[in-house]
Design an enzyme around this catalytic site. Structure first.
Site, short mmCIF file in Angstrom:
data_model
loop_
_atom_site.label_atom_id
_atom_site.label_comp_id
_atom_site.label_asym_id
_atom_site.label_seq_id
_atom_site.Cartn_x
_atom_site.Cartn_y
_atom_site.Cartn_z
N CYS A 45 0.80 -1.23 0.00
CA CYS A 45 0.00 0.00 0.00
C CYS A 45 0.83 1.28 0.00
O CYS A 45 0.77 2.07 -0.94
CB CYS A 45 -0.94 0.00 1.20
SG CYS A 45 -2.21 -1.28 1.15
N HIS A 91 -2.28 6.60 2.95
CA HIS A 91 -1.31 5.88 3.78
C HIS A 91 -0.04 6.69 4.05
O HIS A 91 1.05 6.13 4.18
CB HIS A 91 -0.94 4.54 3.11
CG HIS A 91 -0.63 3.45 4.09
ND1 HIS A 91 0.21 3.61 5.16
CD2 HIS A 91 -1.05 2.16 4.15
CE1 HIS A 91 0.31 2.48 5.83
NE2 HIS A 91 -0.47 1.58 5.24
#
Length: 502
Positions: A53, A103
């Protein structure tokens, strides 16, 4: 001339090979994406540049490879002085906003976005740093198989809470934009967390599928026959010596398919909002993902490897008034999005600044574009850098500690046959190896990764002591300016809040 708006929609962990826009036999129902693709330029060989991610997203926003920006794992921070597409577009006069996941780790949670409409679903601290100093220790926060073993329908989940907010705030942003009457163009990034595990979705989407139409993985490899990196992943996700019940594999895949349909429903909401606000004709729509999901193929789950299910992502650009609908077969990556977005709106990247991505505009215009993807992986399951070159028919996976891997994806799309040991392909292998060794200083990257891990582990441990100062983004809302307030004339407020105005 007014610059076009940009709506950039992202899905999380969406594997391109199983999507109906790439596989006509796919049972996944995504009608809104299919209609969008009919009018778009669709990239059939688009990849992430790190199959995890945070590293993938940092590369996507910056146009630079992981080793250039320290994007080693899910607890790496992106330095505040690394230019992103949001910085470039903001400098060109755009309102830049992010609704959803990116993220970001560390104290800078904006990275050029003027606004973040929601918090992130994942933590912003260094708690998920990988530890190559103890490669055999399975850390408590690693993936495990609970996502598969608990797969099935749900009424509510953490991820549903998040994506409902993400889409609602994005729609509200579009309504507010059109009601403001502003001529300033926007770039709105809407980043949802589905179909990322855990594999659970409401019955509305679960029941779009029948159990008998859920295919089991087409290729399963015994753990003893796996390549070393795959074996490490099996241990990371706690699947070593633990075969999964066939029904749970089906349940996980069914929930994943349902989650793809859920993403599609949200795409439909966003497209309807664009149309209702009369923004559809002057808004470029980009759809992509951060990485894929193995979904049991080869006996693997989640991501973290360079196989197609893990590394290939959906990517399309919808601007039918500018680009005719077409399919692009050349190998490209999300690394290429920054220079593409800048060029699409009439800007230019700074020639004096580092940039690894290359514009996709030649592909969009039907001209000859590049046909190469570079990838770097230094996160969970690795104990040294694991690099990838994808060009033409070939994929080459390079490590100084693991055996080399070479696949011809035109002849072997499921990557069953590693040609690295084939004497008939020794010249191809030698060429890729020479290129990789010339491109990457593996000892230097290895040492830089180790040093970053050690620094972040110390900082993370230290910050657990004393007063906690969270880096998690806190979206601030001034309630005094919402709805009906006595310092705002009621008739004026109602007129401005209504669209279209009467």
């Amino acid at each position: 001339m007014k610059r076009p708006n940009i709506l950039f929609i992202m899905a999380d962990q969406m594997a391109a090979p199983v999507l109906p826009i790439h596989d006509a036999a796919s049972p996944i129902k995504m009608p809104h994406l299919a209609r969008l693709a009919e009018e778009a330029v669709v990239f059939d060989a688009a990849y992430c540049n790190s199959p995890l991610c945070a590293p993938s997203r940092f590369v996507l926003v910056s146009g630079q490879l992981p080793s250039k920006i320290g994007a080693y794992d899910n607890a790496a921070d992106l330095a505040a002085d690394v230019p992103t597409y949001a910085h470039y577009l903001r400098r060109l006069g755009y309102r830049t906003a992010l609704s959803g996941k990116m993220h970001f780790c560390g104290p800078d949670q904006l990275h050029g976005y003027e606004e973040r409409l929601t918090s992130d679903i994942y933590p912003a601290d260094y708690g998920w740093a990988v530890n190559w100093d103890a490669p055999d220790v399975r850390l408590s926060w690693y993936h495990n198989m609970s996502s598969v073993l608990q797969a099935g329908p749900c009424v509510r989940s953490n991820q549903l809470d998040f994506d409902e907010e993400v889409v609602f705030k994005a729609q509200q942003y579009l309504f507010d934009h059109v009601r403001s009457g502003s001529d300033q163009p926007f770039c709105l990034t809407v980043s949802m967390t589905h179909p990322h595990d855990p594999y659970t979705i409401p019955e509305e989407f679960w029941n779009l599928y029948r159990d008998e139409e859920i295919p089991l993985p087409s290729l399963v490899i015994d753990q003893a026959e796996q390549d070393p990196h795959s074996q490490r992943i099996l241990k990371v996700i706690d699947l070593w010596d633990k075969p999964l019940p066939e029904q749970k594999i089906k349940d996980a895949r069914r929930a994943y398919f349902g989650a793809c349909s859920y993403i599609d429903a949200n795409i439909g909401k966003l497209l309807k909002t664009l149309k209702d606000c009369n923004l559809a004709d002057d808004t470029i729509i980009v759809f992509s993902g951060d990485h894929g999901d193995m979904l049991g193929e080869r006996g693997l789950w989640y991501k973290m490897h360079w196989f197609e299910m893990s590394a290939r992502v959906p990517l399309l650009v919808h601007a039918p008034s500018r680009f005719a609908a077409r399919r692009v077969s050349q190998c490209v990556s999300t690394l290429d999005l920054l220079p593409t977005l800048v060029e699409l709106v009439g800007g230019a990247v700074d020639a004096d600044l580092a940039l690894d991505g290359r514009s996709l505009v030649p592909h969009l215009e039907g001209r000859q574009g590049h046909d190469e993807v570079l990838g770097e992986y230094m996160a969970e399951g690795s104990n040294s850098p694991l690099m990838m070159i994808r060009r033409g028919d070939w994929k080459f996976i390079y490590s100084e500690q693991d055996p080399l891997m070479l696949f011809n994806l035109r002849e072997d799309p499921q990557e069953r046959d590693n040609l690295a040991e084939s004497s008939a392909h020794s010249a191809v292998l030698a060429d890729f190896l020479n290129q990789a060794q010339a491109r990457w200083d593996m000892p230097a990257i290895h040492q830089a990764t180790l040093s970053s891990q050690r620094r972040r582990r110390l900082v993370a441990e230290a910050l657990t002591h004393g007063k906690l100062k969270s880096w998690d983004h806190q979206p601030m809302v001034d309630a005094s300016q919402q709805y009906m307030r006595n310092h705002i004339d009621l008739d004026d407020l109602e007129r401005r809040a209504r669209y279209p105005q009467v």
